[in-house]
Write a protein that holds these residues in place. Sequence first.
Motif, PDB file in Angstrom:
ATOM      1  N   LEU A  18      17.757 -21.251  20.110  1.00 60.14           N
ATOM      2  CA  LEU A  18      16.542 -20.491  19.882  1.00 60.14           C
ATOM      3  C   LEU A  18      16.657 -19.177  20.659  1.00 60.14           C
ATOM      4  CD1 LEU A  18      14.048 -21.241  18.245  1.00 60.14           C
ATOM      5  CD2 LEU A  18      13.064 -22.218  20.322  1.00 60.14           C
ATOM      6  N   LEU A  19      16.797 -18.070  19.933  1.00 55.90           N
ATOM      7  CA  LEU A  19      16.884 -16.765  20.590  1.00 55.90           C
ATOM      8  C   LEU A  19      15.474 -16.293  20.925  1.00 55.90           C
ATOM      9  CD1 LEU A  19      19.545 -15.298  18.161  1.00 55.90           C
ATOM     10  CD2 LEU A  19      19.938 -16.105  20.503  1.00 55.90           C
ATOM     11  N   GLN A  20      15.315 -15.761  22.131  1.00 57.16           N
ATOM     12  CA  GLN A  20      13.986 -15.377  22.604  1.00 57.16           C
ATOM     13  C   GLN A  20      13.755 -13.883  22.435  1.00 57.16           C
ATOM     14  OE1 GLN A  20      11.687 -17.467  23.727  1.00 57.16           O
ATOM     15  NE2 GLN A  20      13.003 -19.291  23.692  1.00 57.16           N
ATOM     16  N   PRO A  31      10.403 -16.433  18.933  1.00 54.40           N
ATOM     17  CA  PRO A  31      11.731 -17.051  18.998  1.00 54.40           C
ATOM     18  C   PRO A  31      12.288 -17.304  17.590  1.00 54.40           C
ATOM     19  CG  PRO A  31      10.221 -18.118  20.526  1.00 54.40           C
ATOM     20  CD  PRO A  31       9.394 -17.216  19.667  1.00 54.40           C
ATOM     21  N   LEU A  32      13.594 -17.215  17.468  1.00 58.45           N
ATOM     22  CA  LEU A  32      14.249 -17.384  16.162  1.00 58.45           C
ATOM     23  C   LEU A  32      15.523 -18.189  16.359  1.00 58.45           C
ATOM     24  CD1 LEU A  32      14.241 -16.347  13.106  1.00 58.45           C
ATOM     25  CD2 LEU A  32      15.846 -14.597  13.908  1.00 58.45           C
TER      26      LEU A  32
ATOM     27  N   VAL B 111      11.298  -4.801  28.402  1.00 58.91           N
ATOM     28  CA  VAL B 111       9.871  -5.096  28.573  1.00 58.91           C
ATOM     29  C   VAL B 111       9.577  -6.512  28.088  1.00 58.91           C
ATOM     30  CG1 VAL B 111       7.526  -4.441  27.925  1.00 58.91           C
ATOM     31  CG2 VAL B 111       9.245  -2.658  28.340  1.00 58.91           C
ATOM     32  N   GLN B 112      10.193  -6.895  26.985  1.00 58.18           N
ATOM     33  CA  GLN B 112       9.970  -8.244  26.467  1.00 58.18           C
ATOM     34  C   GLN B 112      10.444  -9.309  27.459  1.00 58.18           C
ATOM     35  OE1 GLN B 112      11.978  -7.626  22.517  1.00 58.18           O
ATOM     36  NE2 GLN B 112      10.073  -8.494  21.742  1.00 58.18           N
ATOM     37  N   VAL B 113      11.599  -9.061  28.081  1.00 58.07           N
ATOM     38  CA  VAL B 113      12.115 -10.014  29.072  1.00 58.07           C
ATOM     39  C   VAL B 113      11.133 -10.135  30.241  1.00 58.07           C
ATOM     40  CG1 VAL B 113      13.910 -10.405  30.808  1.00 58.07           C
ATOM     41  CG2 VAL B 113      14.548  -9.702  28.479  1.00 58.07           C
TER      42      VAL B 113
END
Lengths: 436, 436
Positions: A18-20, A31-32, B111-113
């Motif tokens: 699951l890529l975040q 997530p994908l 920013v997402q991290v």
Amino acid sequence: MTQLPTGGLALSQLDEQLLQPGVKGLALTAPLRQHMIGVQRWNVLAGDTGFPVALLKTSALRHNLAWMRTFCERHGALLAPHGKTTMSPQLFDAQLANGAWGITLATAAQVQVAARFGVRRVLLANELVAASDIRVLLHLLRDDPTFELFALADSLEGVRRLAQAVAASGLRRPLPLLVELGLTGKRAGCRTAEEAVAVARAIAAAPGLQLAGIEGYEGLLVSNDRAADLERVETFLQGMTALVSRCDDEGLFTGPQILLSAGGSSYFDQVAQRFGGVADTSRPVLTILRSGCYLTNDHGHYFDLTRELDERAGGAVGLVPALEVWSTVLSRPEPTLAILGMGKRDASFDLGLPRALLRHRPGSDGPVALDDGWRIEKMNDQHAYLRLPEGEADQLCVGDLVGCGISHPCTTFDKWSVLLLVEDDYRVTGAVNTFF
Amino acid sequence: MTQLPTGGLALSQLDEQLLQPGVKGLALTAPLRQHMIGVQRWNVLAGDTGFPVALLKTSALRHNLAWMRTFCERHGALLAPHGKTTMSPQLFDAQLANGAWGITLATAAQVQVAARFGVRRVLLANELVAASDIRVLLHLLRDDPTFELFALADSLEGVRRLAQAVAASGLRRPLPLLVELGLTGKRAGCRTAEEAVAVARAIAAAPGLQLAGIEGYEGLLVSNDRAADLERVETFLQGMTALVSRCDDEGLFTGPQILLSAGGSSYFDQVAQRFGGVADTSRPVLTILRSGCYLTNDHGHYFDLTRELDERAGGAVGLVPALEVWSTVLSRPEPTLAILGMGKRDASFDLGLPRALLRHRPGSDGPVALDDGWRIEKMNDQHAYLRLPEGEADQLCVGDLVGCGISHPCTTFDKWSVLLLVEDDYRVTGAVNTFF
């Protein structure tokens, strides 16, 4: 390219991961699962991905895999491509599916990654002397009798340490080693044939070790005088073959074959030719080439070196660039200056800066090729400075995309945990992972 | 340093993650939960870790966190340290726990991290104009009303794109922007006050946008003539404060405060002093410093710059180096040459090569300090060339450890997914993660 997922369980786990949000180049808002990337119908030119983004053109990968396979077959050489270039299990798998004999690696940690993802034969192109390296690799060999590892030695002290560790480990098979022949003033490796023979004798005399072959790395001989480089390469390779004969005459090789390995990405043609002529040995000689950069080539350092290689071979174009980094124009602060959202964190800069190839405005017709007047002249950590030709100021505005070729794949791959696979029209069909 | 795990669920997930064999610097032979690193009783000097390994000295981190907090309090400045340096959620958390106002970041993915790991206030020190960047960040803002984001603008076209996207997004609060003032010949940012005022007016006039402040980056003014640099920094900062006054006189700021942000890791003392004197504004001015490299400092580029800063402040030593990369001697091919198992994949090389600090033979007494005669003179992807002083050949043999300081933390952190926390005696007490 043969289909990527021929590997075992671990490779399919990568597909399932699951890529975040926050993975560079993906612009995910949720997530994908990685295998879903290929069905998103993303197109880089439509701005569907994140930027910067690293792309691998599958047509170029396929071409390079097939080209190298044919090259090796024609020269009777085997390929253990240097995996440190990509550190990508899916690309290792594609290389093995296209005939590679094994994977070359540089560090114990890299060997562990490869083993974890199903690689069964590794040439560690480095001296195995550090206690922690010996510890983890002997563990791997004890743990899995089907895993094969070849490593290097260039010193009596190194052989002594390794012999001691192997004896203490209870490993039930001899550890095969290649003696590294080096070049004065360059990197590791014995500086003289005398030293190399002494190391070879020590290996042959150590109960748990086996002299499996001779190794060298001619790829450090890159100067501004290519004719002189080629002569030095030739002399070095002759030194290697002479060393094989000498060790063989002494009966030091006891394995089924003699491994003879050299060949970076610059002169592997010379290596294949020279090593193909080795004869009169007690057992077959296997020529193992180790080019890492053949797979993606580049638009700089290695592109130039492989064009020279093509010329030596008679002119037909061989390897083609597969790796591009695309980014967006963040600022147009001066008529001939654009600031791109791509920097030292995204593209290599150690053997030349990226080369601006294409510009594109999402929503417009296909990308426009850039001539040499468009030039990346500097990079900071997260920015590139693109110099525009005079009079072309209105050709590029904020939000436009710029596609760059890179110089030196190794130091580009290590900046990405996920690279996207694209067709020639920049449709995204999948992804590969790296483990640095 | 305040205890690291003050963050939320996501940080504890990092502690719980199962690290696999092959993670650089760990030498694992079996998977290990990250929080178990601290109870392994590893000592780097005993050779318990893998090599190369990246180390953070907790005493130095603690010192630097406290020093910077005191510095900001004394100057009435706030700190939004540049998170791109480390991209480490645990280090962000330590910075926030030590009084940081927010975290500065360079890209939308960063920013997402940060948001994923609990950071609630981000200054995106970059133009927000790329469609994919706008998409993911507006999603983040819509998704979480408690998440605050400030971004930059330097062009009318950029403001137009952003205003359009915000209007279309249904975001229920205005997006606060800072106008970036730049420097001719340097990176992004308006080149003149006129341009900057025009952009500020456009922001103020756009329904979904809010003019929150003025931003600039003086850190690009590093030449061989420091006196001239400091003058140019001063002129630039004056330009920024003049711009604040001008925009304020026009009534363009409508938020509760005016953010005034500059300050890389070289001249943040100048920034704090200059911005501390801004007065007569319609609302309070918040000075936001953005140094990223203060946290670890280094043994090269930033060490030298912060020693200058110390001298300007009266001589007391301020920030101290916290980051080291240790590796093993793989080969001793010539009397004055050692080849280390550390390369461009492990330590920065863009602002100077690593500096050899210590050598150590596991099993012997503590490490031995190296003088300037011991010098890293080159690095390949996976190797460093350590030059020994004449006559010291017998001081270093294969298997020995060499500890190096680095120059430029940003381009060292991005080569490691896990860095180990160590006490001054090199006992390993834990680990932090990075997300590049």
